[in-house]
Design an enzyme around this catalytic site. Structure first.
Site, PDB file in Angstrom:
ATOM      1  N   GLU A  23     -85.429 -34.249  44.681  1.00  0.00           N
ATOM      2  CA  GLU A  23     -85.364 -32.930  43.871  1.00  0.00           C
ATOM      3  C   GLU A  23     -85.664 -33.265  42.414  1.00  0.00           C
ATOM      4  O   GLU A  23     -85.734 -34.415  41.875  1.00  0.00           O
ATOM      5  CB  GLU A  23     -83.828 -32.680  43.431  1.00  0.00           C
ATOM      6  CG  GLU A  23     -83.628 -31.367  42.544  1.00  0.00           C
ATOM      7  CD  GLU A  23     -82.151 -30.837  42.696  1.00  0.00           C
ATOM      8  OE1 GLU A  23     -81.363 -31.817  43.163  1.00  0.00           O
ATOM      9  OE2 GLU A  23     -81.735 -29.914  42.229  1.00  0.00           O
ATOM     10  N   LYS A  35     -85.363 -23.083  44.770  1.00  0.00           N
ATOM     11  CA  LYS A  35     -83.793 -23.697  44.989  1.00  0.00           C
ATOM     12  C   LYS A  35     -83.093 -22.057  44.950  1.00  0.00           C
ATOM     13  O   LYS A  35     -83.182 -21.343  43.850  1.00  0.00           O
ATOM     14  CB  LYS A  35     -83.176 -24.362  44.026  1.00  0.00           C
ATOM     15  CG  LYS A  35     -81.967 -25.000  44.368  1.00  0.00           C
ATOM     16  CD  LYS A  35     -81.673 -26.131  43.342  1.00  0.00           C
ATOM     17  CE  LYS A  35     -80.250 -26.810  43.462  1.00  0.00           C
ATOM     18  NZ  LYS A  35     -80.053 -27.979  42.647  1.00  0.00           N
ATOM     19  N   CYS A  89     -81.000 -29.572  47.507  1.00  0.00           N
ATOM     20  CA  CYS A  89     -79.831 -30.093  47.243  1.00  0.00           C
ATOM     21  C   CYS A  89     -78.467 -29.143  47.310  1.00  0.00           C
ATOM     22  O   CYS A  89     -77.959 -28.890  48.524  1.00  0.00           O
ATOM     23  CB  CYS A  89     -79.727 -30.617  45.653  1.00  0.00           C
ATOM     24  SG  CYS A  89     -78.278 -31.716  45.313  1.00  0.00           S
TER      25      CYS A  89
END
Lengths: 569, 569
Positions: B44, B111, B147
């Site tokens: 990330e 994300k 994540c």
């Protein structure tokens, strides 16, 4: 026609002090009732203080919010109150406003728009809700909002007010100060008033909380943008406003839980004639000055200190800090310490004495010479050969820091540091030296504004409290012979706009103008590499749109500008 | 059947170092290609480093993310790469993963779930998106996540994987370390793998960034929870995994922009036989140790320092700090300073010398006596009558701080502080004294764990690097005659669980057990009133679920517990 009196209680809550804040709230409710108010409002999170930060992660803290809110109900006999508190329901936590009328909890509004930028971290703590709360008193329809709710253009709260035909919108806030913020707020309030065709009641918090100062300035404004009433700035106040309005159109309730409640008026109405009050506006320097004084007073007293100690160098920064401290706490609560070294000129020494005399504060003198000599002697072997450089300058600054801290530890005085924003930005200050202390009064004040504030302090006092010689002398750290700030830094008139562009406005160095590119890159580099120093600095009053601290969160380990400069060169 | 090789590049990015990070990424792509990988993934925000904090508010920083991402396209010839970067589009900013295949940018995933708790502030910076990105290689369908996307039970990403028939889910992460976190992660990954019936590829970042350590431990796990391959912890690594899977069912694309792209395999496949690699797991003390070493090494070197200096008191905290620093940087890069006072016993002095000898580091001795005497003499008038108390103890600690800082300034060494979490929690430390320095290695290590780590260091070294006498001696600040920590504090075996309950678990004092209520309230009070000290502390490595610093944000001005105690008593 309906007639209501609305009292806005602009109180100074202390974070976590449920007992103290409850007493304050009760007292204001009593005053409002006896003044004939039908409705009394309190700031955002008035019950627990703002911002409570990670206290909101403690279950006990949330339970206490509810406990102390329930305990306030009986105080609301014959009056309606809107009280800010942290509401919790299962795992959810809300930034809330309780609507209590005639001792009954009628409704709870949950803030819809949560700010999560600048100094705000509300999405860390709060859930967002999407339901409106309205009520009527004497046929006048009133809608509830909390702070950010009116700052967002497309917010649901605006639609709520319009669709439900709100004639009055109450906005309870904890809106922190920076210079010029009041004008920004008025624009926001006027825009909301005009688009919703309602009369706005903006009830702000007042008081200092660590880095933040809430400046009050609660007001009522009509849809044309005219101010109907305005409270004091930087002081507690109870602002009463009387409105006479046609009864609201009885539209159906939109996006609310159940019908809109009709609440009772205060049956005891005093017969004295009544005029709305409008406190005068402050100039930019006045409001900065008042913010520094309030922020200092509240940090010192809310943390249980009675006296402060300040190193008086003979320079303008420490003189201004001492003058502000005396305004905040009184001369008997401020102690000056002058700590001459071999590089201290007789002029700066006598200026320090003059400042102390002008302010009427006690002055202690401690000489550095013997201590400095003992360090150099003890470090002789470790230092080895070679001329002394910055380590000797920093050592003197740190001896001064130690002396102030020794007095602090012995006498229980809080040390106020004296560094300004220009120095703090470029790291022209010594960690554990002049940066040592509990509160940094002028940390967010650029040097050019330090001069303006000093002139203002002298004008206000009607005499040169801060000596003209101090104002005129070229700034110097006095840590080596004939040292001047401008040997290491560009003139402050050049430096301050660069700091504003880079720090406050996040401009890219290659877009900044106003100085030679080399100077700009040097300044930017200094700002970046000194992040580690600022991370260990004491808190101080935020007075600009972006202060160092919670407002500006840069990594210490950060190769950005190096990388950028390499690739662009 | 489809066969693919996936390479997970577990790299150590530096925040803001676009050039350096790009070089690292290119190098890993080349390695992966030559190993026959069809797909190579990166952590990330690998391109800009994690967390970039307020750098994300700078327009230039966002532009540079895009510029350097575009520049990486040609490096992806004959291979597919997934690279974390900060994407921006008009006013919106996304935590993004670029899908580049055969030198073309195929898609960008944004994300969906943004963490905004603990050390995370992602809602301060990023907008959330709601669109899935999938692709196929050799008929195998792969879905992208970042994540937190896999940490949220009801997340859209889970539905995306299921509805689109993903066989492989790539999760690029920057998941910070605390002791025991790897087990938590494995549970999360196993749950996602099992509910989506997919093979999970968890690609974590590695390296230290200010308070955080990213511990690597990238892995692949099948739907039954079996680990197929696992990378090293606390080191850069390139983890290759080969999968043989039936071709995916050709479901229609759900919630994606357009059809699912079919990407080319790497045409160059080495013929060497291939076995997935699983690195061994670490014990709790091993992983804490490795985190402290990596966190220290990266803070020192990423900030451009070559050497560190540590005050060696003869106690266990400074001995452990020195031992860890030697592991991080090598003995030639660590300097010890012993600063005996009149209260220093000959045993502690000789233990300091023994530690330095055992570690093979240079030891400098500077005596406090003359300096301390000079302070007392210079402060005589200011102090006035009355016995010396804590001010004299703090003064000695601050003289030591000044000596270390003087050496730092003269020689360019970074000062490492030696305070542990137990002391930091209750404020049993001196601001500008033993707290003075750039990095606090064991700041988040409770004293009871300091002992465990010291035993581990000795076992690992095969000798008592940290002398047994140091481990056995009762802890003391050595600032007055016969001083022992337990004169002021409960035993650490009692204190540490109280700190864990109050600080890490936010338990209410009246719910905490394990000690006399008076002791509990005293400890809690000490933790609260020392917030001002911690605010000025240097950063240090987070190893517990809640560290002081960005992880725990309490107001300094805070009357909560006082108020609570009053009302409950």
């Amino acid at each position: 026609m309906g007639v209501i009196r609305i009292a806005q209680a602009q109180i100074n809550s202390v974070v976590g002090d449920f007992e103290g804040n409850s007493l304050k709230i009760k007292d204001m409710i009593d005053q409002a009732r006896s003044l004939g108010a039908d409705l009394v409002t309190f700031p955002e999170l008035a019950l627990c203080g703002y911002p409570p930060e990670d206290l909101l992660l403690k279950r006990g803290f949330l339970e206490d919010n509810n406990f102390f809110l329930q305990a306030l109900k009986p105080a609301c006999e014959n009056i309606t109150a809107i009280i800010g508190f942290a509401d919790s329901d299962g795992g959810e936590v809300f930034n809330a406003a309780a609507l209590i009328s005639d001792s009954k909890l009628v409704a709870v509004y949950h803030k819809i728009e949560l700010p999560n930028y600048g100094v705000f971290d509300e999405k860390r703590y709060f859930n967002s809700d999407c339901e409106c709360v309205l009520f009527e008193i004497d046929g006048i329809r009133i809608s509830l909002t909390i702070c950010e709710d009116i700052w967002i253009k497309g917010s649901l709260t605006r639609t709520c007010a319009v669709e439900n035909g709100a004639q009055v919108v109450v906005n309870i806030s904890a809106s922190p100060f920076h210079a010029g913020k009041m004008a920004v707020r008025k624009d926001i309030i006027a825009d909301f008033a005009s688009t919703t065709k309602s009369i706005m009641f903006f009830n702000n918090l007042v008081g200092g909380q660590d880095e933040l100062v809430f400046d009050g300035g609660s007001l009522a404004m009509d849809p044309s943008g005219s101010v109907l009433s305005a409270a004091k700035r930087f002081e507690e106040d109870l602002l009463l406003t009387e409105l006479e309005l046609p009864e609201g159109r009885s539209t159906a309730a939109w996006n609310t839980e159940g019908p809109i409640p009709k609440l009772r008026k205060n049956p005891h109405k005093p017969h004295a004639p009544f005029l709305n009050r409008i406190e005068p506006e402050l100039t930019r320097i006045q409001e900065i000055h008042d913010a520094l004084v309030l922020g200092t007073r509240d940090y010192v007293t809310k943390n249980g200190f009675r006296k402060v100690v300040i190193g008086l160098s003979g320079g303008i920064d420490s003189a201004l800090t001492a003058a502000l401290a005396v305004e905040a706490l009184g001369a008997d609560h401020v102690i000056g310490v002058t700590m001459p070294s071999q590089y201290t000129s007789s002029e700066t020494l006598s200026d320090a004495e003059l400042v102390a005399a002008n302010l009427g504060i006690r002055l202690i003198t401690v000489h550095l010479g013997e201590i400095f000599a003992a360090y150099l002697n003890s470090l002789k072997d470790a230092f080895g050969e070679g001329k002394l450089g910055v380590e000797a300058e920093n050592l003197q600054a740190r001896i001064r820091g130690n002396i102030l801290m020794a007095l602090s530890n012995r006498c229980g005085w809080l040390v106020l540091t004296t560094g300004n924003k220009s120095e703090t930005a470029v790291g022209y200050c010594t960690l554990y030296g002049d940066m040592a202390g509990g509160f940094a009064v002028i940390k967010d004040v650029p040097k050019t504004v330090v001069y303006q504030l000093s002139e203002y302090v002298n004008t206000k006092a009607g005499q040169a409290v801060i000596p003209e010689t101090t104002i005129q002398r070229a700034p110097s750290a006095d840590l080596r012979p004939d040292q001047k700030d401008e040997d290491s830094l560009p003139p402050y008139s050049v430096l301050d706009p660069l700091i504003e562009a880079y720090v406050e406005e996040d401009q890219s160095p290659d877009m900044i103008t106003g100085a030679d590119p080399k100077i700009i890159w040097d300044v930017v580099k200094m700002v970046d590499v000194n992040e580690y120093k600022r991370r260990q600095a004491p808190p101080g009053v935020k007075i600009t749109p972006k202060a160092f601290g919670r407002d500006r969160r840069l990594p210490i380990t950060n190769r950005y500008l190096n990388s950028r400069k390499r690739s662009s060169s």
